[in-house]
Design an enzyme around this catalytic site. Structure first.
Site, PDB file in Angstrom:
ATOM      1  CB  THR A   1      20.376  74.846  22.977  1.00  7.11           C
ATOM      2  OG1 THR A   1      19.323  74.227  22.247  1.00  7.11           O
ATOM      3  CG2 THR A   1      19.797  75.967  23.818  1.00  7.11           C
TER       4      THR A   1
ATOM      5  CD  GLU B   1      26.516  66.428  26.321  1.00  6.21           C
ATOM      6  OE1 GLU B   1      26.191  66.977  25.262  1.00  6.21           O
ATOM      7  OE2 GLU B   1      27.611  66.611  26.878  1.00  6.21           O
TER       8      GLU B   1
ATOM      9  CB  THR C   1      15.044  76.105  11.835  1.00  7.94           C
ATOM     10  OG1 THR C   1      15.160  76.059  13.252  1.00  7.94           O
ATOM     11  CG2 THR C   1      16.344  75.660  11.211  1.00  7.94           C
TER      12      THR C   1
ATOM     13  CG  ASP D   1      30.359  69.434  19.320  1.00  8.61           C
ATOM     14  OD1 ASP D   1      31.531  69.175  18.968  1.00  8.61           O
ATOM     15  OD2 ASP D   1      30.052  70.467  19.921  1.00  8.61           O
TER      16      ASP D   1
ATOM     17  CG  LEU E   1      15.984  75.040  26.170  1.00 12.45           C
ATOM     18  CD1 LEU E   1      16.924  76.205  26.433  1.00 12.45           C
ATOM     19  CD2 LEU E   1      16.171  73.956  27.221  1.00 12.45           C
ATOM     20  N   GLY E   2      13.042  75.883  23.127  1.00 10.22           N
ATOM     21  CA  GLY E   2      13.001  75.489  21.718  1.00 10.22           C
ATOM     22  C   GLY E   2      13.167  73.998  21.483  1.00 10.22           C
ATOM     23  CE1 TYR E   3      15.155  72.621  16.048  1.00 11.76           C
ATOM     24  CE2 TYR E   3      17.055  73.300  17.322  1.00 11.76           C
ATOM     25  CZ  TYR E   3      16.399  73.191  16.112  1.00 11.76           C
ATOM     26  OH  TYR E   3      16.998  73.656  14.972  1.00 11.76           O
TER      27      TYR E   3
ATOM     28  CE1 TYR F   1      28.586  65.862  21.375  1.00 16.99           C
ATOM     29  CE2 TYR F   1      26.333  66.091  22.144  1.00 16.99           C
ATOM     30  CZ  TYR F   1      27.684  66.335  22.303  1.00 16.99           C
ATOM     31  OH  TYR F   1      28.125  67.013  23.385  1.00 16.99           O
TER      32      TYR F   1
ATOM     33  CB  CYS G   1      45.214  76.869  18.792  1.00 16.27           C
ATOM     34  SG  CYS G   1      44.540  75.223  18.504  1.00 16.27           S
TER      35      CYS G   1
ATOM     36  CB  CYS H   1      38.989  76.170  17.058  1.00 16.45           C
ATOM     37  SG  CYS H   1      39.217  75.686  15.333  1.00 16.45           S
TER      38      CYS H   1
END
Length: 356
Positions: free
Chosen positions: A53, A47, A307, A148, A90-92, A130, A210, A200
């Site tokens: 990501t 998570e 970003t 999310d 991977l970033g952040y 989240y 759906c 979706c």
DNA sequence: GATTCGTGGGT
DNA sequence: TACCCAAGAAT
């Protein structure tokens, strides 16, 4: 205010979604097989990695992490620098720093186990609304309103919710809470996320497949692609800066650790100037880590999109001596070992320009 | 509530 | 090309 007389209110059945999920669930590395008990460590780790990501990007990182650190205790005992190196790309990167703090917090708890309530999880570093709800539901079977980006899209379409994000978040949360079942809440959350990821979708949703096609207000109106409504986003400015590639004849290059907070916090960098919109390239070498060098501007530029701004870096190179001392905060790294450093992608692009 | 914080892939 | 977007959190 919320009353829409032209949109019929239909009953949404959680069971319809769970039936679909049992048939179409995605097989993901961190997802327990049906009937198996989920490992809270793997749920938590996945998570955190999945925050903003893609599943595809996370896959190899997740596998590498659980192979190297199979338990939260192992991760808590690891060298923080090794974790940053493993996270590089991977970033952040604040996630990686919070990951370390969180693992150590959990390892210090009674039994070294994760909290098993949404509230307890929410108090951990890097665990927001989240993630706390997701872990509580998926790993511990707690009924929690998991919301999310996928679920925001599904719900705003289902209800043709006109309120733009992020103002719509509280209402979306209430709507999700109202349909979340006490039985299989984790599967229900993952089912909505799978639905958002596979049917979706933001563009060209496959409404014909759906399980919630009938009760979907946006589908009925034919406006499904226009949800969720969003506030217009700010334009991304262009920032410029300079990086300084200093090499020794014996094959070492100068690197520096960035401050722990802020952009690329705690990661390794090619010593660089600040990045600004009004950068004065004529005075670039004022920012060099060492004065008195013969800095030469290299051809080409390193471009990288963040970003909230676009970055263009000009690279300057100079030759040091084997005896040149690394300035404060800097250190020498063998060129052959640069790839193993905690180098963000932006820095790898700079290194690529420098190495021609 | 608005900003800050990465990266890679899709359209 | 120039966006958009992805299992968001912290400040």
């Amino acid at each position: 205010m919320l009353h829409k007389p032209d949109v019929p209110v239909m009953r949404v059945a959680a069971d319809d979604l769970l039936v679909w999920y049992d048939r179409h669930r995605r097989r993901l590395p961190w997802r327990a097989a049906p009937g198996e008990t989920p490992d809270p460590y793997r749920v938590w780790l996945s998570e955190i990695m999945l925050q903003q990501t893609t599943v595809r990007a996370v896959g190899p990182y997740f596998e590498a992490f659980v192979a190297r650190w199979p338990t939260v205790a192992a991760l808590a005992a690891a060298d923080g620098e090794d974790i940053l190196k493993a996270w590089a790309g991977l970033g952040y990167y604040s996630r990686a720093r919070n990951l370390i703090a969180c693992a150590r917090a959990v390892a210090g708890r009674p039994g070294g186990r994760f909290p098993d309530t949404e509230e307890g999880l929410r108090a951990l570093p890097g665990v927001g609304a989240y993630t706390a709800a997701a872990i509580a539901a998926i790993a511990f079977g707690r009924r929690a309103a998991v919301v999310d980006g996928n679920i925001e899209r599904v719900i705003t379409r289902l209800h043709a919710l006109e309120t733009p994000l992020p103002a719509a978040k509280p209402e979306i949360r209430r709507l999700v809470d109202a349909i979340t079942p006490a039985d299989r809440p984790g599967d229900f959350a993952q089912a909505m996320m799978d639905l958002g990821a596979s049917l979706c979708t933001p563009k060209r949703p496959a409404c014909g497949l759906c399980p919630w096609m009938k009760p979907c207000a946006a589908r009925l109106a034919g406006t499904q692609e226009t949800f969720p409504r969003k506030m217009p986003k700010a334009v991304r400015p262009l920032r410029r800066g300079a990086a300084f590639w200093l090499v020794r004849p014996d094959g070492y290059v100068l690197v520096r650790k960035r401050p722990d907070k802020g952009l690329l916090g705690g990661m390794t960098e090619i010593p660089s100037s600040p990045w600004t919109e009004d950068f004065d390239m004529a005075r670039a070498t004022d920012h060099a880590p060492l004065r008195g060098m013969r800095w030469r501007r290299l051809p080409g530029e390193a471009r990288h999109g963040f970003t909230h701004f676009e970055l263009v870096v000009t690279v300057f190179a100079a030759d040091a001596l084997t005896t040149t001392k690394a300035p404060e905060g800097c250190r020498w790294v063998r060129l052959a070992e640069l790839d193993g450093e905690a180098l963000p992608t932006a820095m790898r692009k700079i290194a690529a320009v420098a190495r021609g």
